[in-house]
Design a protein around this motif. Structure first.
Motif, PDB file in Angstrom:
ATOM      1  N   ASP A   1    -124.390  26.380  76.390  1.00  0.00           N
ATOM      2  CA  ASP A   1    -123.916  26.972  75.146  1.00  0.00           C
ATOM      3  C   ASP A   1    -123.036  25.979  74.399  1.00  0.00           C
ATOM      4  N   ILE A   2    -122.765  26.311  73.144  1.00  0.00           N
ATOM      5  CA  ILE A   2    -121.904  25.464  72.332  1.00  0.00           C
ATOM      6  C   ILE A   2    -121.234  26.324  71.274  1.00  0.00           C
ATOM      7  N   ARG A   3    -119.969  26.016  71.013  1.00  0.00           N
ATOM      8  CA  ARG A   3    -119.257  26.740  69.966  1.00  0.00           C
ATOM      9  C   ARG A   3    -119.262  25.910  68.693  1.00  0.00           C
ATOM     10  N   SER A   4    -118.972  26.571  67.596  1.00  0.00           N
ATOM     11  CA  SER A   4    -119.122  25.910  66.300  1.00  0.00           C
ATOM     12  C   SER A   4    -118.085  24.821  66.057  1.00  0.00           C
ATOM     13  N   ASN A   5    -117.054  24.751  66.887  1.00  0.00           N
ATOM     14  CA  ASN A   5    -116.057  23.692  66.714  1.00  0.00           C
ATOM     15  C   ASN A   5    -116.462  22.400  67.435  1.00  0.00           C
ATOM     16  N   MET A   6    -117.671  22.402  67.986  1.00  0.00           N
ATOM     17  CA  MET A   6    -118.195  21.224  68.664  1.00  0.00           C
ATOM     18  C   MET A   6    -119.513  20.839  68.022  1.00  0.00           C
ATOM     19  N   ASP A   7    -119.912  19.579  68.175  1.00  0.00           N
ATOM     20  CA  ASP A   7    -121.236  19.194  67.687  1.00  0.00           C
ATOM     21  C   ASP A   7    -122.141  18.688  68.807  1.00  0.00           C
ATOM     22  N   LYS A   8    -121.579  18.576  69.997  1.00  0.00           N
ATOM     23  CA  LYS A   8    -122.398  18.121  71.114  1.00  0.00           C
ATOM     24  C   LYS A   8    -121.797  18.636  72.406  1.00  0.00           C
ATOM     25  N   ARG A   9    -122.688  19.001  73.318  1.00  0.00           N
ATOM     26  CA  ARG A   9    -122.231  19.409  74.643  1.00  0.00           C
ATOM     27  C   ARG A   9    -123.289  19.001  75.645  1.00  0.00           C
ATOM     28  N   GLN A  10    -122.834  18.482  76.750  1.00  0.00           N
ATOM     29  CA  GLN A  10    -123.789  17.999  77.751  1.00  0.00           C
ATOM     30  C   GLN A  10    -123.668  18.776  79.036  1.00  0.00           C
ATOM     31  N   GLY A  11    -124.833  18.986  79.656  1.00  0.00           N
ATOM     32  CA  GLY A  11    -124.872  19.572  80.982  1.00  0.00           C
ATOM     33  C   GLY A  11    -125.656  18.641  81.889  1.00  0.00           C
ATOM     34  N   GLN A  12    -126.176  19.225  82.949  1.00  0.00           N
ATOM     35  CA  GLN A  12    -126.973  18.402  83.846  1.00  0.00           C
ATOM     36  C   GLN A  12    -128.366  18.227  83.265  1.00  0.00           C
ATOM     37  N   ARG A  13    -128.692  17.068  82.827  1.00  0.00           N
ATOM     38  CA  ARG A  13    -129.975  16.699  82.190  1.00  0.00           C
ATOM     39  C   ARG A  13    -130.199  17.373  80.832  1.00  0.00           C
ATOM     40  N   VAL A  14    -129.328  18.212  80.401  1.00  0.00           N
ATOM     41  CA  VAL A  14    -129.501  18.865  79.101  1.00  0.00           C
ATOM     42  C   VAL A  14    -128.322  18.559  78.182  1.00  0.00           C
ATOM     43  N   THR A  15    -128.656  18.455  76.898  1.00  0.00           N
ATOM     44  CA  THR A  15    -127.646  18.223  75.867  1.00  0.00           C
ATOM     45  C   THR A  15    -127.980  19.135  74.698  1.00  0.00           C
ATOM     46  N   VAL A  16    -126.979  19.796  74.169  1.00  0.00           N
ATOM     47  CA  VAL A  16    -127.185  20.585  72.963  1.00  0.00           C
ATOM     48  C   VAL A  16    -126.423  19.892  71.827  1.00  0.00           C
ATOM     49  N   LEU A  17    -127.114  19.776  70.700  1.00  0.00           N
ATOM     50  CA  LEU A  17    -126.516  19.192  69.511  1.00  0.00           C
ATOM     51  C   LEU A  17    -126.478  20.254  68.423  1.00  0.00           C
ATOM     52  N   LEU A  18    -125.368  20.326  67.735  1.00  0.00           N
ATOM     53  CA  LEU A  18    -125.189  21.306  66.669  1.00  0.00           C
ATOM     54  C   LEU A  18    -124.855  20.596  65.371  1.00  0.00           C
ATOM     55  N   ASN A  19    -125.639  20.861  64.359  1.00  0.00           N
ATOM     56  CA  ASN A  19    -125.386  20.315  63.023  1.00  0.00           C
ATOM     57  C   ASN A  19    -125.143  21.488  62.090  1.00  0.00           C
ATOM     58  N   LYS A  20    -123.875  21.770  61.851  1.00  0.00           N
ATOM     59  CA  LYS A  20    -123.529  22.931  61.041  1.00  0.00           C
ATOM     60  C   LYS A  20    -123.864  22.729  59.571  1.00  0.00           C
ATOM     61  N   THR A  21    -123.916  21.499  59.158  1.00  0.00           N
ATOM     62  CA  THR A  21    -124.205  21.218  57.754  1.00  0.00           C
ATOM     63  C   THR A  21    -125.587  21.729  57.367  1.00  0.00           C
ATOM     64  N   VAL A  22    -126.549  21.486  58.243  1.00  0.00           N
ATOM     65  CA  VAL A  22    -127.922  21.925  57.963  1.00  0.00           C
ATOM     66  C   VAL A  22    -128.311  23.129  58.805  1.00  0.00           C
ATOM     67  N   LYS A  23    -127.352  23.695  59.528  1.00  0.00           N
ATOM     68  CA  LYS A  23    -127.594  24.888  60.342  1.00  0.00           C
ATOM     69  C   LYS A  23    -128.747  24.675  61.311  1.00  0.00           C
ATOM     70  N   HIS A  24    -128.566  23.691  62.136  1.00  0.00           N
ATOM     71  CA  HIS A  24    -129.616  23.292  63.057  1.00  0.00           C
ATOM     72  C   HIS A  24    -129.012  22.953  64.412  1.00  0.00           C
ATOM     73  N   LEU A  25    -129.697  23.394  65.454  1.00  0.00           N
ATOM     74  CA  LEU A  25    -129.297  22.933  66.771  1.00  0.00           C
ATOM     75  C   LEU A  25    -130.529  22.525  67.562  1.00  0.00           C
ATOM     76  N   SER A  26    -130.291  21.684  68.531  1.00  0.00           N
ATOM     77  CA  SER A  26    -131.393  21.196  69.343  1.00  0.00           C
ATOM     78  C   SER A  26    -130.986  21.153  70.805  1.00  0.00           C
ATOM     79  N   LEU A  27    -132.008  21.245  71.633  1.00  0.00           N
ATOM     80  CA  LEU A  27    -131.826  21.127  73.082  1.00  0.00           C
ATOM     81  C   LEU A  27    -132.596  19.905  73.529  1.00  0.00           C
ATOM     82  N   GLN A  28    -131.908  19.004  74.158  1.00  0.00           N
ATOM     83  CA  GLN A  28    -132.544  17.807  74.668  1.00  0.00           C
ATOM     84  C   GLN A  28    -132.561  17.889  76.189  1.00  0.00           C
ATOM     85  N   ILE A  29    -133.731  17.678  76.762  1.00  0.00           N
ATOM     86  CA  ILE A  29    -133.882  17.666  78.219  1.00  0.00           C
ATOM     87  C   ILE A  29    -134.277  16.253  78.616  1.00  0.00           C
TER      88      ILE A  29
END
Lengths: 112, 113
Positions: A49-77
């Motif tokens: 998970d990720i909160r709006s005060n962050m733009d990136k968070r990493q876990g084990q082999r996974v990363t979530v990126l949040l771009n609030k400007t364009v209202k987009h998030l991604s999951l990288q494995i």
């Protein structure tokens, strides 16, 4: 209201490659986002998970990126494995709503 | 130990019948949910209870009636089943508050014939 969509309904990736699953949301007031993984015949499982005060968070082999400007998030494995084959959902929570809205899901298939 | 458990996992029944799905969570959460997942995998919330009180009631036919005897249990009763009710029903729970993860059960596959 909130609508959450995914750019690609299906994604095929070679084993060992990196996967990127994208998600767009509509409510700029959304402040909490979750990625879930749903394997065949099972319930959705929390990945990261990720909160709006962050733009990136990493876990084990996974990363979530949040771009609030364009209202987009991604999951990288990273280094995708056959066990990563599943349907992936993003979900967004509007500020103060206590309610998650789910996207339609992306089916990830890993090619051995 | 299963955190959110629901029974039955599979249910095949005829149109017009009444059926119930039971759910229990042992996570100590104060909020429970029922979600419906259609054939295209779309997850839609149906109901939510917080401390046994209904807090979310989406546009669902009144043939669907949730009941929460205590905050660890949330059952779903469906009257006069229709073909369109065929779906997977997921129970879930969370601790109420902004940014609290929802944990799902394994699902109940309902097929109406």
């Amino acid at each position: 209201g909130e609508s959450v969509g995914l750019h690609l309904p299906t994604l095929s990736v070679q084993e060992g490659d990196n996967s990127i699953i994208n998600c767009a949301y509509s409510n700029s007031a959304s402040d909490y986002f979750i990625w879930y993984k749903q394997e065949s015949g099972k319930g959705p499982q929390f990945i990261i998970d990720i909160r709006s005060n962050m733009d990136k968070r990493q876990g084990q082999r996974v990363t979530v990126l949040l771009n609030k400007t364009v209202k987009h998030l991604s999951l990288q494995i990273a280094a995708t494995q056959p066990g990563d084959s599943a349907v992936y959902f993003c979900a967004a929570e509007g500020a103060g709503s206590y309610q998650l809205t789910f996207g339609k899901g992306t089916k990830l298939s890993v090619i051995p | 130990d299963t955190a959110v458990s629901q029974t039955p996992k599979y249910l095949v029944t005829q149109m017009g019948n009444d059926k119930s799905i039971k759910c229990e969570q042992n996570l100590g959460h104060d909020t429970m949910y029922w979600y419906k997942q259609d054939s295209k995998k779309f997850l839609k919330i149906m109901f939510s209870y917080n401390n046994k009180e209904l807090i979310i009631n989406e546009t669902v036919p009144n043939r669907f009636s949730p009941k929460s005897p205590d905050k660890a249990h949330l059952n779903l009763h469906i009257n006069s089943l229709e073909l369109g009710d065929s779906a997977v029903y997921f129970c879930a729970s969370s601790q109420r508050g902004t940014g609290n993860t929802i944990y799902f059960g394994e699902g109940s596959w309902l097929t109406v014939v």
